[in-house]
Write an enzyme that holds these catalytic residues in place. Structure first.
Site, PDB file in Angstrom:
ATOM      1  N   GLN A 109      -9.036  -6.568  -1.028  1.00 35.39           N
ATOM      2  CA  GLN A 109     -10.329  -6.165  -0.493  1.00 35.39           C
ATOM      3  C   GLN A 109     -10.226  -5.915   1.009  1.00 35.39           C
ATOM      4  O   GLN A 109      -9.669  -6.727   1.750  1.00 35.39           O
ATOM      5  CB  GLN A 109     -11.375  -7.254  -0.811  1.00 35.39           C
ATOM      6  CG  GLN A 109     -12.797  -6.870  -0.483  1.00 35.39           C
ATOM      7  CD  GLN A 109     -13.323  -5.690  -1.297  1.00 35.39           C
ATOM      8  OE1 GLN A 109     -12.919  -5.483  -2.442  1.00 35.39           O
ATOM      9  NE2 GLN A 109     -14.189  -4.899  -0.713  1.00 35.39           N
ATOM     10  N   ASP A 131      -6.969   0.861  -6.514  1.00 37.46           N
ATOM     11  CA  ASP A 131      -7.814   1.456  -5.475  1.00 37.46           C
ATOM     12  C   ASP A 131      -7.359   2.879  -5.135  1.00 37.46           C
ATOM     13  O   ASP A 131      -8.111   3.639  -4.511  1.00 37.46           O
ATOM     14  CB  ASP A 131      -7.729   0.621  -4.182  1.00 37.46           C
ATOM     15  CG  ASP A 131      -8.877  -0.374  -4.056  1.00 37.46           C
ATOM     16  OD1 ASP A 131     -10.003  -0.013  -4.437  1.00 37.46           O
ATOM     17  OD2 ASP A 131      -8.633  -1.496  -3.578  1.00 37.46           O
ATOM     18  N   LYS A 182     -17.253  -6.684  -8.597  1.00 39.85           N
ATOM     19  CA  LYS A 182     -16.037  -6.227  -9.304  1.00 39.85           C
ATOM     20  C   LYS A 182     -15.654  -7.220 -10.403  1.00 39.85           C
ATOM     21  O   LYS A 182     -15.281  -6.828 -11.505  1.00 39.85           O
ATOM     22  CB  LYS A 182     -14.879  -6.048  -8.308  1.00 39.85           C
ATOM     23  CG  LYS A 182     -15.073  -4.847  -7.390  1.00 39.85           C
ATOM     24  CD  LYS A 182     -14.050  -4.779  -6.253  1.00 39.85           C
ATOM     25  CE  LYS A 182     -14.447  -3.679  -5.269  1.00 39.85           C
ATOM     26  NZ  LYS A 182     -13.547  -3.587  -4.104  1.00 39.85           N
TER      27      LYS A 182
HETATM   28  N1  GUN Z   1     -13.812  -2.216   1.161  1.00 44.04           N
HETATM   29  C1  GUN Z   1     -14.810  -1.313   1.102  1.00 44.04           C
HETATM   30  N2  GUN Z   1     -14.614  -0.467   0.071  1.00 44.04           N
HETATM   31  C2  GUN Z   1     -13.466  -0.847  -0.527  1.00 44.04           C
HETATM   32  C3  GUN Z   1     -12.741  -0.358  -1.664  1.00 44.04           C
HETATM   33  O1  GUN Z   1     -13.104   0.608  -2.322  1.00 44.04           O
HETATM   34  N3  GUN Z   1     -11.599  -1.049  -1.961  1.00 44.04           N
HETATM   35  C4  GUN Z   1     -11.163  -2.104  -1.231  1.00 44.04           C
HETATM   36  N4  GUN Z   1     -10.028  -2.692  -1.592  1.00 44.04           N
HETATM   37  N5  GUN Z   1     -11.804  -2.567  -0.185  1.00 44.04           N
HETATM   38  C5  GUN Z   1     -12.953  -1.945   0.163  1.00 44.04           C
END
Ligand code: GUN
Length: 288
Positions: free
Chosen positions: A96, A119, A52
């Site tokens: 996350q 998200d 990211k």
């Molecule tokens: N953990 C696994 N996939 C995701 C996601 O799309 N966003 C976040 N914040 N955590 C994750």
């Protein structure tokens, strides 16, 4: 069989974002800024966060990574989120997941300001998305839509079967594909762990599009799908050998597909690209 190349599609979307960002900054506006909160040392999360941050750089964004130890108290984490919510230089905030067991995930998601929730997990965004209103759309589901759009795979009026009802993938993608969205208007069946095996097979064998997000290597086998199916594999599973595989028995299933996503290089790349689209939207919302 054709590959739905998430790497190629994501690169094209990120390049388009970078062009827009260059236009904004050249006209004197500040740079878009994404903040990520990472708690503990979960290896897959480390790898997602790295991706990211790298992609946000390619998009022309600034990014900040806030790391906290596994032992952080929920109240301390909520206080940090409040700080980022109130910081006018951050456009988008990602916490996350997963979080340590002593922290209530829903409390944390609810604490993120909906206007920074790139998200799309906050109930306000999830609700707006469900109602077909403007909202941040959950990134994996949105990324899948963007990938289908990029390759002009027909979705409207198709029969789509989703396997897995998670809040972050299965539930939102089934809502988005059923909605009257630009990529939508499909007839969707959402199946899950309580779906009887025979019913699951009845559904997947007549599906035009199968989307699987269960986290089980090789879950979708060739006998489960019809010839010409479009297969979207959301799984990212690390085998003991270190090899990364999806939820589909790719070798045997791919030959039956009209389109299929590879793992890696499929949906994973699109999740990150969709987050960048959401971050740009959060940034642009400041000026509208
Ligand atoms: N953990 C696994 N996939 C995701 C996601 O799309 N966003 C976040 N914040 N955590 C994750």
């Amino acid at each position: 069989m054709n590959l739905l190349d998430g790497k190629k599609c994501a690169e094209s979307l990120v390049a388009e974002i970078a062009r827009k960002v260059a236009g904004y900054t050249e006209s004197g506006l500040r740079t878009p800024h994404m903040t990520i909160i990472l708690v503990g040392e979960h290896a897959p999360s480390e790898s997602y966060v790295k991706s990211k941050i790298a992609t946000s750089g390619l998009a022309g964004f600034e990014s900040t990574l806030l790391r906290f130890p596994e032992t952080i108290r929920e109240s301390e984490l909520l206080a940090k989120i409040k700080e980022v919510n109130e910081d006018p230089t951050t456009d988008g905030l990602i916490v996350q997941l997963p979080l340590p067991k002593h922290i209530n995930q829903q409390h944390v998601i609810n604490a993120i300001a909906p206007e920074k929730d790139i998200d799309g997990f906050h109930p306000a965004n999830f609700g707006r998305m469900t109602l077909g209103q403007k909202a941040f759309r959950p990134a994996t589901a949105y990324g899948i839509c963007k990938l289908l759009q990029f390759y002009e795979v027909p979705v409207k009026a198709k029969h789509c079967v989703v396997i897995g009802r998670s809040n972050i993938v299965g539930k939102p993608i089934s809502i988005m594909l059923s909605n009257d969205f630009d990529i939508g208007n499909a007839t969707v069946t959402l199946t899950h762990i309580e779906t009887p095996r025979e019913l699951l097979l009845d559904e997947t064998r007549r599906a035009d599009i199968v989307i699987v997000a269960v986290g089980i290597p090789g879950f979708v086998t060739a006998d489960m799908v019809k010839d010409g199916v479009v297969l979207i594999d959301v799984g990212i599973n690390r085998l003991e050998s270190g090899k990364i595989v999806g939820d589909v028995d790719f070798e045997n299933v791919a030959q039956k597909c009209s389109w299929i996503t590879p793992v890696p290089g499929g949906v994973g790349r699109m999740t990150v690209a969709a987050l960048m689209i959401n971050t740009l939207m959060a940034y642009q919302n400041n000026f509208n």
